[in-house]
Scaffold this motif. Structure first.
Motif, PDB file in Angstrom:
ATOM      1  N   UNK A 289      13.032  -1.221 -15.699  1.00 49.26           N
ATOM      2  CA  UNK A 289      13.785  -1.113 -16.954  1.00 49.26           C
ATOM      3  C   UNK A 289      14.350  -2.476 -17.342  1.00 49.26           C
ATOM      4  N   UNK A 290      14.886  -3.195 -16.350  1.00 48.80           N
ATOM      5  CA  UNK A 290      15.500  -4.495 -16.622  1.00 48.80           C
ATOM      6  C   UNK A 290      14.461  -5.582 -16.857  1.00 48.80           C
ATOM      7  N   UNK A 291      13.353  -5.531 -16.134  1.00 47.25           N
ATOM      8  CA  UNK A 291      12.298  -6.543 -16.249  1.00 47.25           C
ATOM      9  C   UNK A 291      10.945  -5.832 -16.335  1.00 47.25           C
ATOM     10  N   UNK A 292      10.556  -5.372 -17.528  1.00 46.84           N
ATOM     11  CA  UNK A 292       9.393  -4.484 -17.673  1.00 46.84           C
ATOM     12  C   UNK A 292       8.027  -5.164 -17.616  1.00 46.84           C
ATOM     13  N   UNK A 293       7.994  -6.470 -17.434  1.00 46.27           N
ATOM     14  CA  UNK A 293       6.706  -7.177 -17.502  1.00 46.27           C
ATOM     15  C   UNK A 293       5.753  -6.742 -16.406  1.00 46.27           C
ATOM     16  N   UNK A 294       6.270  -6.629 -15.160  1.00 44.77           N
ATOM     17  CA  UNK A 294       5.425  -6.296 -14.015  1.00 44.77           C
ATOM     18  C   UNK A 294       6.036  -5.145 -13.217  1.00 44.77           C
ATOM     19  N   UNK A 295       5.245  -4.596 -12.294  1.00 44.76           N
ATOM     20  CA  UNK A 295       5.699  -3.531 -11.392  1.00 44.76           C
ATOM     21  C   UNK A 295       6.215  -4.173 -10.095  1.00 44.76           C
ATOM     22  N   UNK A 296       7.475  -3.934  -9.713  1.00 48.31           N
ATOM     23  CA  UNK A 296       8.080  -4.689  -8.616  1.00 48.31           C
ATOM     24  C   UNK A 296       7.836  -4.096  -7.234  1.00 48.31           C
ATOM     25  N   UNK A 297       7.822  -4.958  -6.234  1.00 47.76           N
ATOM     26  CA  UNK A 297       7.965  -4.529  -4.847  1.00 47.76           C
ATOM     27  C   UNK A 297       9.371  -3.958  -4.681  1.00 47.76           C
ATOM     28  N   UNK A 298       9.496  -2.874  -3.967  1.00 45.93           N
ATOM     29  CA  UNK A 298      10.789  -2.200  -3.835  1.00 45.93           C
ATOM     30  C   UNK A 298      11.867  -3.078  -3.203  1.00 45.93           C
ATOM     31  N   UNK A 299      11.479  -4.030  -2.354  1.00 47.41           N
ATOM     32  CA  UNK A 299      12.475  -4.862  -1.656  1.00 47.41           C
ATOM     33  C   UNK A 299      13.221  -5.800  -2.595  1.00 47.41           C
ATOM     34  N   UNK A 300      12.725  -5.959  -3.805  1.00 42.21           N
ATOM     35  CA  UNK A 300      13.427  -6.830  -4.753  1.00 42.21           C
ATOM     36  C   UNK A 300      14.815  -6.300  -5.100  1.00 42.21           C
TER      37      UNK A 300
ATOM     38  N   UNK B  20       0.835  -1.206   0.000  1.00 44.37           N
ATOM     39  CA  UNK B  20       0.000   0.000   0.000  1.00 44.37           C
ATOM     40  C   UNK B  20       0.865   1.249   0.000  1.00 44.37           C
ATOM     41  N   UNK B  21       2.053   1.189   0.610  1.00 43.15           N
ATOM     42  CA  UNK B  21       2.961   2.335   0.567  1.00 43.15           C
ATOM     43  C   UNK B  21       3.419   2.611  -0.865  1.00 43.15           C
ATOM     44  N   UNK B  22       3.652   1.540  -1.623  1.00 45.00           N
ATOM     45  CA  UNK B  22       3.989   1.692  -3.042  1.00 45.00           C
ATOM     46  C   UNK B  22       2.789   2.237  -3.805  1.00 45.00           C
ATOM     47  N   UNK B  23       1.606   1.758  -3.463  1.00 37.56           N
ATOM     48  CA  UNK B  23       0.395   2.202  -4.164  1.00 37.56           C
ATOM     49  C   UNK B  23       0.102   3.679  -3.926  1.00 37.56           C
ATOM     50  N   UNK B  24       0.534   4.232  -2.799  1.00 38.46           N
ATOM     51  CA  UNK B  24       0.378   5.668  -2.571  1.00 38.46           C
ATOM     52  C   UNK B  24       1.130   6.447  -3.644  1.00 38.46           C
ATOM     53  N   UNK B  25       2.315   5.961  -3.985  1.00 35.94           N
ATOM     54  CA  UNK B  25       3.079   6.610  -5.057  1.00 35.94           C
ATOM     55  C   UNK B  25       2.388   6.433  -6.406  1.00 35.94           C
ATOM     56  N   UNK B  26       1.851   5.230  -6.664  1.00 34.16           N
ATOM     57  CA  UNK B  26       1.093   5.018  -7.903  1.00 34.16           C
ATOM     58  C   UNK B  26      -0.081   6.001  -7.984  1.00 34.16           C
ATOM     59  N   UNK B  27      -0.791   6.146  -6.863  1.00 29.09           N
ATOM     60  CA  UNK B  27      -1.966   7.019  -6.835  1.00 29.09           C
ATOM     61  C   UNK B  27      -1.575   8.459  -7.149  1.00 29.09           C
TER      62      UNK B  27
END
Length: 443
Positions: A254-265, A175-182
């Motif tokens: 940029x390296x793996x554009x298929x999905x949006x990653x969790x930052x911890x990756x 949800x913290x990532x989704x705040x940035x998406x929003x």
């Protein structure tokens, strides 16, 4: 609407004041009858509690009672909800975990790699004892656990309490990532409908929709690639480390554009780069001690000294608190709202082990979480998840079996370590550092 008796476990946490502001914000949707603080650190709890007393007199006069205690029965008797946010060993042990890892050229982080294993092994014992204590006095209470590392803790709790369906493990990173998406999309975060799969701190958003069904995924990706990506949640927005983390998430795209990653990756995909930017003499834990902890302690001290919270600009609602409270609302009042949290797989992701604790979208009802089916995930992601889950399972196996070999196998599997000689050296140092917390291991 029934008023709830809520217990905050680990109330000495630096996140507690943000959660109190969130309770005030949500009081019409999650009304409280009683609020109880429980912590084993009486002094640390008292600072937050005295500041909260003043804050609630001014902003939550409807509350029937507020109390704080170190007595288990007093805290847990007749609870409706228990929010758990403990940190066994405190920030001092977190700092030591990070330093040991970095001294061996490996990522030093509280939930990933050796630091995550060390913290997990400390958390398991206290979490198991805590759940037994809560269940002794409140068999039907909802337990919402925030304690990290949530991936390891959730596996251990599922093993110890396989039939406890009112024990949920939650993480606010999605949800913290989704705040940035929003912010990027010009939407309210609670209007976003995410599709997501993975493990805790190890997952991907596959689609970002809104409640009208509009798919924003590709536009969001392009906006991030064109304009950058930064944290927007108030608690982390001005933190340089978190700013760099969100920038690195853009690199993963940029390296793996298929999905949006969790930052911890970032820790698993670029471990050498993560090590290079860290300083063993000024770890992330030290930054928290000198930053958020100092800021929150000073805030509480000012409120107590002044006898009022009026004019305190550093008091704000944070996503850590709001997410937990909104989840509790959906459970308490059968709102059937959508959240991302951890549940036993059981076919949700059809090509992953049934017993894995996966992180996926669910609907929360008075009968608990109802997960959405994900189906098969592509080979690349399946391989990554299976490797990470094997590491997490081996850590839990090592705890219950008191096995040195299982923990060595776990570290050797972990993408931040890989090298057996390094894994063995780190493990030996962690055993010495954690001798007051870990079970005695058998070689």
């Amino acid at each position: 609407m029934k008023k709830q008796r809520l217990v905050i476990v680990g109330s000495g946490s630096t996140y507690t004041m943000g959660m109190m502001m969130s309770l005030i914000e949500e009081k019409d949707h999650f009304p409280l009858k009683d609020l109880v603080f429980y912590d084993i650190d009486e002094k640390r709890q008292e600072r937050n509690a005295k500041a909260t007393e003043i804050l609630f007199k001014e902003r939550y006069p409807e509350l029937d009672s507020f109390s704080y205690t170190t007595d288990k029965e007093e805290a847990f008797r007749d609870a409706d909800f228990v929010f758990v946010q403990i940190r066994t060993g405190g920030l001092a042990m977190r700092e030591l975990d990070e330093q040991i890892s970095l001294n061996h050229g490996v990522v030093g982080q509280e939930t990933c790699g050796p630091g995550g294993m060390a913290y997990g092994l400390r958390s398991i014992k206290d979490m198991i004892e805590l759940v037994y204590d809560i269940r002794c006095y409140s068999p039907e209470a909802w337990i919402l656990n925030y304690t990290n590392p949530a991936a390891i803790v959730s596996i251990a709790l599922k093993r110890e309490f396989p039939n406890d369906h009112r024990l949920l493990n939650i993480c606010d990173m999605p949800i913290a990532i989704m705040i940035s998406y929003a912010q990027i999309l010009g939407l309210d975060v609670w209007d976003i409908v995410p599709e997501y799969f993975g493990l805790n701190h190890f997952g991907w958003f596959t689609k970002i929709l809104d409640k009208k069904g509009t798919d924003h995924t590709e536009r969001l990706k392009q906006l991030i690639l064109d304009n950058g990506f930064k944290p927007e949640d108030k608690e982390i927005a001005n933190d340089v480390s978190w700013q760099k983390t969100f920038e690195q998430a853009r690199q993963i795209m940029i390296d793996f554009p298929e999905f949006l990653p969790n930052t911890y990756l970032q820790y698993y995909f670029y471990p050498e780069q993560m090590v290079e930017k860290e300083d063993p003499n000024h770890t992330r834990a030290r930054q928290v001690i000198e930053g958020r902890q100092k800021r929150v302690h000073n805030l509480c001290d000012r409120i107590i000294a002044n006898g009022t919270a009026q004019g305190e600009k550093e008091l704000h609602v944070d996503i850590h608190g709001v997410f937990m409270i909104k989840a509790a609302e959906s459970l308490a009042y059968n709102l059937e709202e959508r959240f991302i949290l951890m549940v036993e797989n059981n076919g949700i992701i059809s090509n992953l082990p049934a017993e894995a604790m996966v992180e996926v979208p669910v609907i929360l009802t008075t009968n608990g979480p109802k997960p959405f089916s994900v189906g098969e995930v592509p080979t690349f992601y399946k391989g990554l998840i299976e490797n990470q889950y094997a590491y997490e399972k081996l850590v839990v196996d090592g705890y219950f079996g008191k096995s040195y070999m299982k923990l060595l196998q776990a570290l050797t599997l972990n993408r931040t370590v890989i090298n057996v000689t390094t894994a063995k050296a780190i493990l030996d140092d962690l055993i010495e550092a954690n001798k007051d917390f870990w079970p005695e291991l058998q070689k």
